[in-house]
Design an enzyme around this catalytic site. Structure first.
Site, PDB file in Angstrom:
ATOM      1  N   ASP A  60      -9.807  -3.806  -5.359  1.00  0.00           N
ATOM      2  CA  ASP A  60      -9.073  -2.595  -4.276  1.00  0.00           C
ATOM      3  C   ASP A  60     -10.043  -1.440  -3.930  1.00  0.00           C
ATOM      4  O   ASP A  60      -9.751  -0.833  -5.168  1.00  0.00           O
ATOM      5  CB  ASP A  60      -7.701  -2.436  -4.604  1.00  0.00           C
ATOM      6  N   HIS A  99      -8.239  -4.767  -1.285  1.00  0.00           N
ATOM      7  CA  HIS A  99      -6.821  -4.394  -0.831  1.00  0.00           C
ATOM      8  C   HIS A  99      -6.414  -5.405   0.276  1.00  0.00           C
ATOM      9  O   HIS A  99      -5.368  -5.341   0.237  1.00  0.00           O
ATOM     10  CB  HIS A  99      -7.312  -3.110  -0.063  1.00  0.00           C
ATOM     11  N   SER A 154       0.887  -0.986  -0.134  1.00  0.00           N
ATOM     12  CA  SER A 154      -0.278  -0.170  -0.035  1.00  0.00           C
ATOM     13  C   SER A 154       0.857   1.289   0.084  1.00  0.00           C
ATOM     14  O   SER A 154       1.724   1.308  -1.015  1.00  0.00           O
ATOM     15  CB  SER A 154      -0.724  -0.041   1.329  1.00  0.00           C
TER      16      SER A 154
END
Length: 735
Positions: A672, A707, A587
């Site tokens: 995501d 995610h 991330s």
């Protein structure tokens, strides 16, 4: 425990590519498992002369798009990849997956071995430590072979019959993805509110269950954050709705038995740089609506027994004034940075007049101690603090604050946190503890007698012996003289001869601290001779609030140079060398990976970038992308030239050069909601076009997840096994 502020999420961007111009490839004459809806292209991918030994990678077509800001024009050849519904994009992602599978086909046996090792350490029949709330004991348990938890409770004692509230295995049947959240029981213990996400976009539908009959109620509320907060009348709930960009922007009130279309809006957060949320104080006295940005907060309160009343503001928002609140007696307790308290302090204010003019210090600000949060009990106050990079738990008595003390943990490097403590009257403080060599442990600590009881320590199946491993904390020195902590763990007896494979992990954003906690998964690397290291770089909050301030906005590059300095230090100290050093981040940590390989690619043999935020400028200019507007005080707003220029100077996608890069494995999820799948896809496409080396560049897209990766207890470790096999393959270790 009430957190200092809600954990900020990371942002996302655009992705796509085309099979129409993807190159041919094969694997030593074997037909790869290419998945595509384009028949002509599929033939192109899987048909090739058997003399070709190495598959050729997919090549995304170029469709130049000019992006002009502040008179500066960038040309993005892969902007088209953000068309999620375009079959050409899906075909490209499938082709990348097929290529990754081909390139790592010789590791499939190792991947299976690693997967079996990892899941083999997990206790199949397992159960969380029960906690008591309003006369019931609540817990979560897993059954052997099942992917999802069972949420259950027992009335009065742990010997009472079990009441299953939600069996997520049943709810997940037939679904590729499933996540349950927000388990919240009504004050009368008869109704359950819970939420479900079946796509992995973190858009939850709230449902209700009658716990006496076991039947679901017809009420359902879509497009929420997942939490539902009960008023004291047992029929009114408050929840948070998401806007099209997935920002939490409105609070609604729902009355059981009525359609959600009739729900009343009670608060609208109109400022796009803020998000809103709702919760109930531990005292059960007040419903609280909060709004937060990176640098400001605002709270409203309502008597939970008066759901038809009007919310009142505690303290209007002011830029630079951060605070969070809880309630005890006739006062609100406020963790805040008021009056320049960089590391935060604890204040109190009367419920009848709670504005900041009436805030009074309870725990004053300390420049060397970060106040992370508080836990309020009837007789005691517990404080979670951080000093010298380590968490401390401090206990004080309301009627005798001078007798405060700290809980002794007894290790050099560790992770500790206040756990789940819903019982307001308890003298037992529940806390969680682990270290790099100590499995996750749950304790009850008697705040009166100072005795602690170990309730559960994570069982690592297969005979884990912590004495076989060693943990250390060392410090690298940054160019500006700052000492950067590094936590290490490895097999005891490891020699520092400069030739150990080493995986260096970091995050370094949003003030989120990476604690040195235990991972049974990691043992698969340690037992194969790896050193595992965590670099506690600026941008996190390990060394106090200033540590965060020095790694954001116009100081963001400190995050990247700290990681490089930590890498060089591990080499200098002869733990490893550039041909054995690997880097990993996800991330915002994926942004870190992208920046670092542009700056110092020669330092690393291989890099794993998970759901990486790498197209910083384009994303931050597009306020329609989920979470962007709330990020301006983290990264800066590129609509202002100063921030545009600074972002452009480090944005990984914009700074790719024609040079050699390390071996890379990039992972993403099609759904995501935080870093959109197209960012890593564009990044890989551009890297592949420009890099001058023959190193591996692999993109793996989970076509059914977001995610957080795959749902389920075990399936998520398929990707871990893939990542570990990628690392081990690069050092020619295939066992």
């Amino acid at each position: 425990m009430k957190n200092l502020k809600p954990a900020a999420a990371c942002v996302g961007t655009l992705l796509s590519a085309s099979l129409a111009v993807i190159g041919t490839g094969c694997s030593s004459g074997n037909t790869p498992n290419a998945t595509t809806t384009n028949t002509d292209t599929t033939e192109q991918i899987i048909t090739a002369p058997s003399t070709v030994a190495t598959p050729l990678p997919p090549v995304a077509k170029k469709v130049p798009k000019e992006l002009t800001t502040h008179g500066h024009t960038r040309t993005d050849n892969y902007y088209w990849l953000n068309q999620r519904e375009d079959p050409e994009v899906i075909n490209y992602l499938n082709a990348e997956n097929a290529y990754t599978k081909q390139m790592l086909a010789h590791t499939e046996e190792l991947q299976e071995k690693l997967y079996n090792e990892i899941v083999g350490r997990i206790k199949q029949n397992d159960e969380s430590v029960p906690f008591k709330d309003n006369g019931y004991w609540y817990y979560t348990r897993f059954e052997a072979g099942m992917e999802y938890p069972i949420y259950a409770r027992k009335k009065g004692t742990l010997q009472a019959p079990e009441e299953v509230m939600v069996d997520a295995n049943e709810r997940a049947q037939g679904l590729n993805y499933y996540a349950a959240a927000g388990m919240n029981v009504s004050p009368n213990n008869q109704l359950l509110a819970f939420a479900e996400d079946t796509v992995s976009r973190r858009k939850y539908t709230i449902r209700f269950k009658d716990l006496k009959t076991g039947k679901l109620l017809p009420d359902h509320i879509p497009n929420t954050t997942g939490g539902a907060v009960w008023a004291n009348d047992n029929k009114t709930v408050y929840y948070t709705m998401k806007d099209p960009a997935l920002r939490s922007f409105k609070i609604f009130k729902h009355t059981l038995g009525t359609p959600s279309s009739q729900d009343k809006e009670v608060y609208h957060e109109a400022d796009e740089t803020f998000s809103t949320f709702v919760y109930k104080t531990k005292s059960d006295k007040y419903i609280i609506i909060g709004s937060g940005s990176t640098v400001a907060n605002e709270y409203r309160y309502l008597d939970a027994s008066n759901p038809n009343g009007a919310f009142k503001v505690i303290q209007p928002r002011e830029r630079g004034l951060e605070y969070s609140i809880d309630h005890f007696g006739d006062k609100f307790y406020i963790v805040t940075n008021k009056d320049g308290a960089t590391n935060f302090k604890l204040m109190q204010a009367p419920v009848t007049n709670p504005g900041k003019a009436n805030w009074k210090d309870v725990i004053p600000h300390r420049p060397d101690v970060l106040l992370e949060g508080i836990e309020i009990f009837k007789d005691y106050l517990a404080l979670q603090e951080r000093k010298n990079g380590l968490t401390q738990i401090r206990v004080t008595k309301w009627n005798d604050p001078k007798t405060d003390y700290y809980i002794d943990f007894g290790e050099e490097t560790y992770a500790a946190s206040i756990g789940n403590n819903p019982d307001f009257d308890s003298k037992e403080l529940r806390y969680e503890y682990s270290s790099l060599t100590t499995p996750n442990s749950t304790y009850d600590f008697n705040m009166q007698t100072k005795e602690k009881e170990l309730l559960k320590r994570q069982e690592v199946v297969g005979g884990f012996d912590p004495t076989r491993y060693e943990a250390r904390r060392i410090y690298a020195t940054a160019d500006d003289g700052t000492k950067i902590p590094i936590s290490l763990v490895y097999r005891k007896g490891l020699e520092r001869h400069g030739n150990n494979p080493t995986l260096l992990y970091a995050y370094g954003s949003y003030g989120i601290s990476m604690n040195p906690s235990f991972s049974s998964v990691r043992l698969s690397l340690l037992d194969r001779g790896f050193v595992y290291a965590i670099a506690h770089i600026r941008g996190g909050q390990e060394m106090g609030r200033q540590w965060y301030e020095d790694g954001k906005m116009l100081k963001k590059k400190n995050t990247f140079t700290d990681f490089i300095d930590a890498s060089e230090f591990l080499i200098e100290q002869k733990y490893t060398n550039p041909d054995k050093l690997f880097a990993m981040g996800g991330s915002a940590g994926g942004l870190l990976m992208g920046a670092v390989i542009n700056m110092r690619p020669e330092l690393y043999k291989g890099v794993i970038a998970g759901v990486p935020f790498v197209d910083v400028v384009t994303t931050m200019l597009d306020t329609s992308i989920p979470l962007t507007t709330g990020e301006f005080d983290e990264w800066g707003n590129p609509a202002e030239k100063q921030y545009y220029d600074y972002m452009l100077s480090y944005s990984p996608y914009d700074n790719i050069q024609a040079k050699a890069y390390p071996n890379m494995l990039v992972t993403t999820g099609l759904h995501d909601s935080q870093v959109q799948y197209w960012e890593p896809a564009k990044w890989v496409a551009k890297l592949r076009d420009m890099k001058t080396d023959d190193n591996m560049l692999l993109l793996h897209t989970n076509m059914e997840a977001g995610h957080g990766g795959a749902s389920g207890r075990f399936q998520r470790y398929r990707e871990t096994a893939l990542q570990y096999a990628f690392l081990l393959n690069l050092i020619n270790q295939h066992q």
